[in-house]
Design an enzyme around this catalytic site. Structure first.
Site, mmCIF file in Angstrom:
data_model
loop_
_atom_site.group_PDB
_atom_site.id
_atom_site.type_symbol
_atom_site.label_atom_id
_atom_site.label_comp_id
_atom_site.label_asym_id
_atom_site.label_seq_id
_atom_site.Cartn_x
_atom_site.Cartn_y
_atom_site.Cartn_z
ATOM 1 N N PRO A 92 0.788 -1.299 -0.198
ATOM 2 C CA PRO A 92 -0.027 0.013 -0.017
ATOM 3 C C PRO A 92 0.598 1.359 -0.233
ATOM 4 O O PRO A 92 0.163 2.391 -0.152
ATOM 5 C CB PRO A 92 -0.825 -0.093 1.433
ATOM 6 C CG PRO A 92 -0.714 -1.683 2.061
ATOM 7 C CD PRO A 92 0.541 -1.971 1.154
ATOM 8 N N GLU A 119 0.816 -9.256 7.858
ATOM 9 C CA GLU A 119 1.165 -7.575 8.042
ATOM 10 C C GLU A 119 2.194 -7.194 6.926
ATOM 11 O O GLU A 119 2.607 -6.015 7.099
ATOM 12 C CB GLU A 119 1.684 -7.445 9.330
ATOM 13 C CG GLU A 119 0.723 -7.596 10.397
ATOM 14 C CD GLU A 119 -0.286 -6.567 10.433
ATOM 15 O OE1 GLU A 119 -0.320 -5.498 10.142
ATOM 16 O OE2 GLU A 119 -1.591 -7.022 10.365
ATOM 17 N N ARG A 157 -4.876 -6.215 -21.785
ATOM 18 C CA ARG A 157 -5.765 -5.455 -22.753
ATOM 19 C C ARG A 157 -5.074 -4.723 -23.857
ATOM 20 O O ARG A 157 -5.126 -4.397 -24.801
ATOM 21 C CB ARG A 157 -6.699 -4.423 -21.970
ATOM 22 C CG ARG A 157 -7.625 -5.071 -21.195
ATOM 23 C CD ARG A 157 -8.506 -4.093 -20.512
ATOM 24 N NE ARG A 157 -8.971 -3.048 -21.281
ATOM 25 C CZ ARG A 157 -10.099 -3.141 -21.763
ATOM 26 N NH1 ARG A 157 -10.731 -4.458 -21.908
ATOM 27 N NH2 ARG A 157 -10.589 -2.370 -22.646
ATOM 28 N N ASP A 172 -10.600 4.316 -24.087
ATOM 29 C CA ASP A 172 -11.277 3.970 -22.900
ATOM 30 C C ASP A 172 -10.736 5.212 -21.837
ATOM 31 O O ASP A 172 -9.940 5.702 -22.283
ATOM 32 C CB ASP A 172 -10.560 2.760 -22.290
ATOM 33 C CG ASP A 172 -11.215 1.413 -22.987
ATOM 34 O OD1 ASP A 172 -12.360 1.687 -23.487
ATOM 35 O OD2 ASP A 172 -10.333 0.477 -22.835
HETATM 36 N N1 SAM Z 1 0.726 -3.745 7.245
HETATM 37 C C1 SAM Z 1 0.603 -3.169 5.924
HETATM 38 C C2 SAM Z 1 0.327 -1.864 5.660
HETATM 39 O O1 SAM Z 1 -0.158 -1.098 6.337
HETATM 40 O O2 SAM Z 1 1.115 -1.207 5.096
HETATM 41 C C3 SAM Z 1 -0.356 -4.061 4.962
HETATM 42 C C4 SAM Z 1 -0.280 -5.285 4.881
HETATM 43 S S1 SAM Z 1 -1.633 -6.190 3.961
HETATM 44 C C5 SAM Z 1 -2.795 -6.531 4.972
HETATM 45 C C6 SAM Z 1 -0.961 -7.510 3.237
HETATM 46 C C7 SAM Z 1 -0.533 -7.412 1.799
HETATM 47 O O3 SAM Z 1 -1.322 -7.010 0.965
HETATM 48 C C8 SAM Z 1 0.680 -6.506 1.742
HETATM 49 O O4 SAM Z 1 1.984 -7.017 1.820
HETATM 50 C C9 SAM Z 1 0.574 -6.291 0.166
HETATM 51 O O5 SAM Z 1 1.201 -7.145 -0.649
HETATM 52 C C10 SAM Z 1 -0.921 -6.499 -0.324
HETATM 53 N N2 SAM Z 1 -1.652 -5.195 -0.346
HETATM 54 C C11 SAM Z 1 -2.738 -4.786 0.759
HETATM 55 N N3 SAM Z 1 -3.266 -3.615 0.320
HETATM 56 C C12 SAM Z 1 -2.635 -3.120 -0.891
HETATM 57 C C13 SAM Z 1 -2.505 -1.994 -1.621
HETATM 58 N N4 SAM Z 1 -3.197 -1.233 -1.452
HETATM 59 N N5 SAM Z 1 -1.808 -2.012 -2.880
HETATM 60 C C14 SAM Z 1 -1.067 -3.261 -3.205
HETATM 61 N N6 SAM Z 1 -0.956 -4.189 -2.327
HETATM 62 C C15 SAM Z 1 -1.552 -4.314 -1.093
#
Ligand code: SAM
Length: 255
Positions: A92, A119, A157, A172
């Site tokens: 994220p 996490e 795509r 698009d």
């Molecule tokens: N503890 C992390 C944080 O707050 O930044 C979030 C961990 S999330 C529950 C678990 C995994 O989901 C991440 O390591 C990532 O690979 C993926 N993930 C979750 N949200 C994401 C997002 N908005 N964009 C990309 N990957 C995401």
């Protein structure tokens, strides 16, 4: 013919992709070898008998982290099987994914995508592998698998031959032909519950239809996503509005 692009996904849950890969456009693109998708179960690289991939964070706190000594060797092995390739780690906290990035990725031959869970990753995974960190937006998913699916769908795509009409993705919303929103579209019936199709779309005059579509596209962008016009004006888009309109007139009515 070898596939134009190969997506390699490193995940703890490859089964999530079963239905995704066996339906619709993606199924066809895989069957005709326009693209290739390789799934790698990171657990296959675990050396202990419980195939443990995660552990508790130092310093305490909730949740588990993906272990650096499990993730790094597995990514390194997959990565070095071939020379070329772009390594993406879903987090994220990365660069926000959008159509411009999808278009950039569509020029690659191989994209390796690392999906987190729990996490997330031990910080040293990024320090050692130096991946491109990509986010799907300001919200939290359970893992990177849905993010990988979004990248595969949006990039495939753009691979020539995957969609029936080569021009259909250019206009698009957000795409290279405009960077603003697509215009409204209608099909039969002409009238439904008193809601009629705009008369101009029925008159067969392509110049007028073209102009209506340009205006509609711009109007709905002003209403729904004015930020896109600001970005265009600021030069964050390859095309300005004037170019946009000339592009639309060339491609929209080509059929
Ligand atoms: N503890 C992390 C944080 O707050 O930044 C979030 C961990 S999330 C529950 C678990 C995994 O989901 C991440 O390591 C990532 O690979 C993926 N993930 C979750 N949200 C994401 C997002 N908005 N964009 C990309 N990957 C995401």
């Amino acid at each position: 013919m070898s596939p134009a692009i190969c997506f390699e996904v490193l995940t703890l849950f490859p089964g999530i992709f079963d239905g995704f890969l066996s339906e619709s456009v993606l199924k066809g693109a895989l069957a005709t070898q326009k693209i290739e998708v390789r799934l790698h179960n990171m657990r296959d690289w675990a050396t202990d008998k419980h195939a443990k991939m995660d552990d508790r964070p130092f310093g305490g706190g909730p949740g588990m982290l993906l272990k650096v000594d499990r993730v790094v060797p597995c990514v390194e092995e997959v990565r070095h099987r071939q020379k070329s390739g772009r390594l993406i780690m879903f987090t994220p906290q990365g660069r926000c994914f959008n159509q411009i990035l999808a278009e950039e990725l569509a020029t690659e031959q191989r994209i390796i995508m690392l999906c987190g869970r729990y996490e997330g990753f031990d910080e040293r995974v990024a320090e050692i592998l130096n991946p491109e960190e990509i986010s799907m937006g300001d919200y939290i998913l359970n893992g990177g698998e849905v993010a990988a699916m979004a990248v595969i769908e949006s990039v495939m795509r753009l691979v020539p031959g995957v969609l029936g009409d080569e021009n259909s993705n250019r206009l698009d919303s957000f795409s290279a032909g405009n960077r603003i929103l697509d215009c409204a579209h209608y099909t039969r019936p002409r009238d439904f519950r008193g809601f009629a199709v705009p008369e101009i779309l029925l008159n067969g005059n392509h110049a007028e239809i073209d102009q209506w579509r340009k205006n509609n596209s711009l109007q709905r962008t002003k209403e729904k996503r004015p930020d896109l016009l600001v970005e265009t004006a600021a030069g964050n888009s390859p095309l300005n509005a004037e170019t946009l309109f000339s592009q639309i007139s060339i491609t929209k009515n080509k059929k």
